[in-house]
Design a protein around this motif. Sequence first.
Motif, PDB file in Angstrom:
ATOM      1  N   VAL A   1       0.841  -1.206   0.000  1.00 58.62           N
ATOM      2  CA  VAL A   1       0.000   0.000   0.000  1.00 58.62           C
ATOM      3  C   VAL A   1       0.872   1.250   0.000  1.00 58.62           C
ATOM      4  CG1 VAL A   1      -1.626   1.351   1.380  1.00 58.62           C
ATOM      5  CG2 VAL A   1      -2.039  -1.064   1.019  1.00 58.62           C
ATOM      6  N   CYS A   2       1.927   1.246   0.801  1.00 59.43           N
ATOM      7  CA  CYS A   2       2.834   2.401   0.828  1.00 59.43           C
ATOM      8  C   CYS A   2       3.524   2.586  -0.521  1.00 59.43           C
ATOM      9  CB  CYS A   2       3.869   2.230   1.933  1.00 59.43           C
ATOM     10  SG  CYS A   2       3.178   2.352   3.587  1.00 59.43           S
ATOM     11  N   LEU A   3       3.956   1.483  -1.136  1.00 52.97           N
ATOM     12  CA  LEU A   3       4.595   1.568  -2.439  1.00 52.97           C
ATOM     13  C   LEU A   3       3.621   2.081  -3.495  1.00 52.97           C
ATOM     14  CD1 LEU A   3       6.993   0.990  -4.351  1.00 52.97           C
ATOM     15  CD2 LEU A   3       6.017  -1.288  -4.654  1.00 52.97           C
ATOM     16  N   SER A   4       2.400   1.554  -3.509  1.00 50.81           N
ATOM     17  CA  SER A   4       1.431   2.004  -4.503  1.00 50.81           C
ATOM     18  C   SER A   4       1.052   3.467  -4.281  1.00 50.81           C
ATOM     19  CB  SER A   4       0.191   1.113  -4.489  1.00 50.81           C
ATOM     20  OG  SER A   4      -0.495   1.229  -3.275  1.00 50.81           O
ATOM     21  N   SER A   5       1.033   3.906  -3.032  1.00 55.32           N
ATOM     22  CA  SER A   5       0.765   5.324  -2.756  1.00 55.32           C
ATOM     23  C   SER A   5       1.879   6.203  -3.309  1.00 55.32           C
ATOM     24  CB  SER A   5       0.619   5.551  -1.255  1.00 55.32           C
ATOM     25  OG  SER A   5      -0.474   4.844  -0.752  1.00 55.32           O
ATOM     26  N   ALA A   6       3.117   5.751  -3.153  1.00 53.06           N
ATOM     27  CA  ALA A   6       4.247   6.518  -3.681  1.00 53.06           C
ATOM     28  C   ALA A   6       4.206   6.563  -5.207  1.00 53.06           C
ATOM     29  CB  ALA A   6       5.556   5.911  -3.192  1.00 53.06           C
ATOM     30  N   VAL A   7       3.891   5.439  -5.845  1.00 52.63           N
ATOM     31  CA  VAL A   7       3.784   5.413  -7.304  1.00 52.63           C
ATOM     32  C   VAL A   7       2.649   6.325  -7.770  1.00 52.63           C
ATOM     33  CG1 VAL A   7       3.203   3.934  -9.270  1.00 52.63           C
ATOM     34  CG2 VAL A   7       4.810   3.125  -7.547  1.00 52.63           C
ATOM     35  N   HIS A   8       1.525   6.291  -7.066  1.00 52.87           N
ATOM     36  CA  HIS A   8       0.392   7.164  -7.397  1.00 52.87           C
ATOM     37  C   HIS A   8       0.808   8.631  -7.310  1.00 52.87           C
ATOM     38  CE1 HIS A   8      -3.179   9.545  -6.215  1.00 52.87           C
ATOM     39  NE2 HIS A   8      -3.764   8.826  -7.148  1.00 52.87           N
ATOM     40  N   GLN A   9       1.522   8.994  -6.257  1.00 52.60           N
ATOM     41  CA  GLN A   9       1.951  10.379  -6.073  1.00 52.60           C
ATOM     42  C   GLN A   9       2.909  10.811  -7.178  1.00 52.60           C
ATOM     43  OE1 GLN A   9       0.974  12.737  -4.085  1.00 52.60           O
ATOM     44  NE2 GLN A   9       2.469  14.186  -4.813  1.00 52.60           N
ATOM     45  N   ILE A  10       3.833   9.937  -7.543  1.00 55.60           N
ATOM     46  CA  ILE A  10       4.804  10.281  -8.593  1.00 55.60           C
ATOM     47  C   ILE A  10       4.087  10.447  -9.936  1.00 55.60           C
ATOM     48  CG2 ILE A  10       6.741   9.375  -9.927  1.00 55.60           C
ATOM     49  CD1 ILE A  10       7.759   8.161  -7.253  1.00 55.60           C
ATOM     50  N   CYS A  11       3.165   9.531 -10.255  1.00 56.33           N
ATOM     51  CA  CYS A  11       2.412   9.653 -11.513  1.00 56.33           C
ATOM     52  C   CYS A  11       1.580  10.928 -11.540  1.00 56.33           C
ATOM     53  CB  CYS A  11       1.522   8.436 -11.704  1.00 56.33           C
ATOM     54  SG  CYS A  11       2.416   6.918 -12.042  1.00 56.33           S
ATOM     55  N   PHE A  12       0.966  11.245 -10.428  1.00 51.97           N
ATOM     56  CA  PHE A  12       0.161  12.462 -10.341  1.00 51.97           C
ATOM     57  C   PHE A  12       1.045  13.699 -10.523  1.00 51.97           C
ATOM     58  CE2 PHE A  12      -2.100  15.880  -8.191  1.00 51.97           C
ATOM     59  CZ  PHE A  12      -3.384  15.717  -8.688  1.00 51.97           C
ATOM     60  N   MET A  13       2.207  13.678  -9.890  1.00 50.91           N
ATOM     61  CA  MET A  13       3.107  14.819  -9.953  1.00 50.91           C
ATOM     62  C   MET A  13       3.651  15.023 -11.371  1.00 50.91           C
ATOM     63  SD  MET A  13       6.609  15.359  -7.778  1.00 50.91           S
ATOM     64  CE  MET A  13       7.351  13.929  -8.517  1.00 50.91           C
ATOM     65  N   VAL A  14       3.983  13.941 -12.061  1.00 48.27           N
ATOM     66  CA  VAL A  14       4.563  14.044 -13.390  1.00 48.27           C
ATOM     67  C   VAL A  14       3.525  14.455 -14.430  1.00 48.27           C
ATOM     68  CG1 VAL A  14       5.598  12.658 -15.247  1.00 48.27           C
ATOM     69  CG2 VAL A  14       6.440  12.447 -12.917  1.00 48.27           C
ATOM     70  N   SER A  15       2.296  13.933 -14.320  1.00 46.20           N
ATOM     71  CA  SER A  15       1.303  14.177 -15.364  1.00 46.20           C
ATOM     72  C   SER A  15       0.350  15.331 -15.082  1.00 46.20           C
ATOM     73  CB  SER A  15       0.489  12.896 -15.596  1.00 46.20           C
ATOM     74  OG  SER A  15      -0.254  12.589 -14.439  1.00 46.20           O
ATOM     75  N   SER A  16       0.434  15.948 -13.925  1.00 53.86           N
ATOM     76  CA  SER A  16      -0.504  17.008 -13.575  1.00 53.86           C
ATOM     77  C   SER A  16      -0.207  18.294 -14.337  1.00 53.86           C
ATOM     78  CB  SER A  16      -0.445  17.274 -12.068  1.00 53.86           C
ATOM     79  OG  SER A  16      -1.292  18.362 -11.740  1.00 53.86           O
ATOM     80  N   GLN A  17      -1.260  18.996 -14.716  1.00 51.18           N
ATOM     81  CA  GLN A  17      -1.119  20.295 -15.364  1.00 51.18           C
ATOM     82  C   GLN A  17      -0.957  21.423 -14.342  1.00 51.18           C
ATOM     83  OE1 GLN A  17      -0.933  20.682 -18.696  1.00 51.18           O
ATOM     84  NE2 GLN A  17      -1.065  18.471 -18.897  1.00 51.18           N
ATOM     85  N   MET A  18      -1.208  21.088 -13.068  1.00 52.41           N
ATOM     86  CA  MET A  18      -1.103  22.088 -12.006  1.00 52.41           C
ATOM     87  C   MET A  18       0.167  21.814 -11.195  1.00 52.41           C
ATOM     88  SD  MET A  18      -5.064  22.174 -10.745  1.00 52.41           S
ATOM     89  CE  MET A  18      -5.202  20.415 -10.541  1.00 52.41           C
ATOM     90  N   PRO A  19       1.159  22.670 -11.300  1.00 50.62           N
ATOM     91  CA  PRO A  19       2.427  22.394 -10.614  1.00 50.62           C
ATOM     92  C   PRO A  19       2.333  22.463  -9.085  1.00 50.62           C
ATOM     93  CG  PRO A  19       2.466  24.559 -11.645  1.00 50.62           C
ATOM     94  CD  PRO A  19       1.195  23.904 -12.069  1.00 50.62           C
TER      95      PRO A  19
END
Length: 123
Positions: free
Chosen positions: A8-26
């Motif tokens: 769960v911790c690993l998937s949360s980190a992956v989710h955060q990284i994907c969100f950070m990389v693909s987000s249009q809002m810095p």
Amino acid sequence: VASLAKLVCLSSAVHQICFMVSSQMPYAIGQVQDAGLIFLSRMATSIAMAIGAQELSQDETEDPDLRNKRIASTAVVLLGISTAALGLVLVLVGRARLAKFVSYLPMPVIGGYLAFIGGSSVA
């Protein structure tokens, strides 16, 4: 259980990284919602109880850790499939512009849902 918590911790980190990389809002910060985790936890518990209630197989009597591996692998696969299916449904609802109908939900339904989340968090 410890391996699932690490997952769960690993998937949360992956989710955060994907969100950070693909987000249009810095300035945006993404995180996993706790409401969804309550349902996933309940599902994982049900899977563990169902497999734990089954009779031991020949392989499991020889290797006691095999049952824990079976529970963890089944939970990870089924939770992944159900999460992907829910994501697909949400994308389809968004594409069909059906989200506007959420405003027609009665307030007692929303209150009951929130009370269920609160009760599950306390329990």
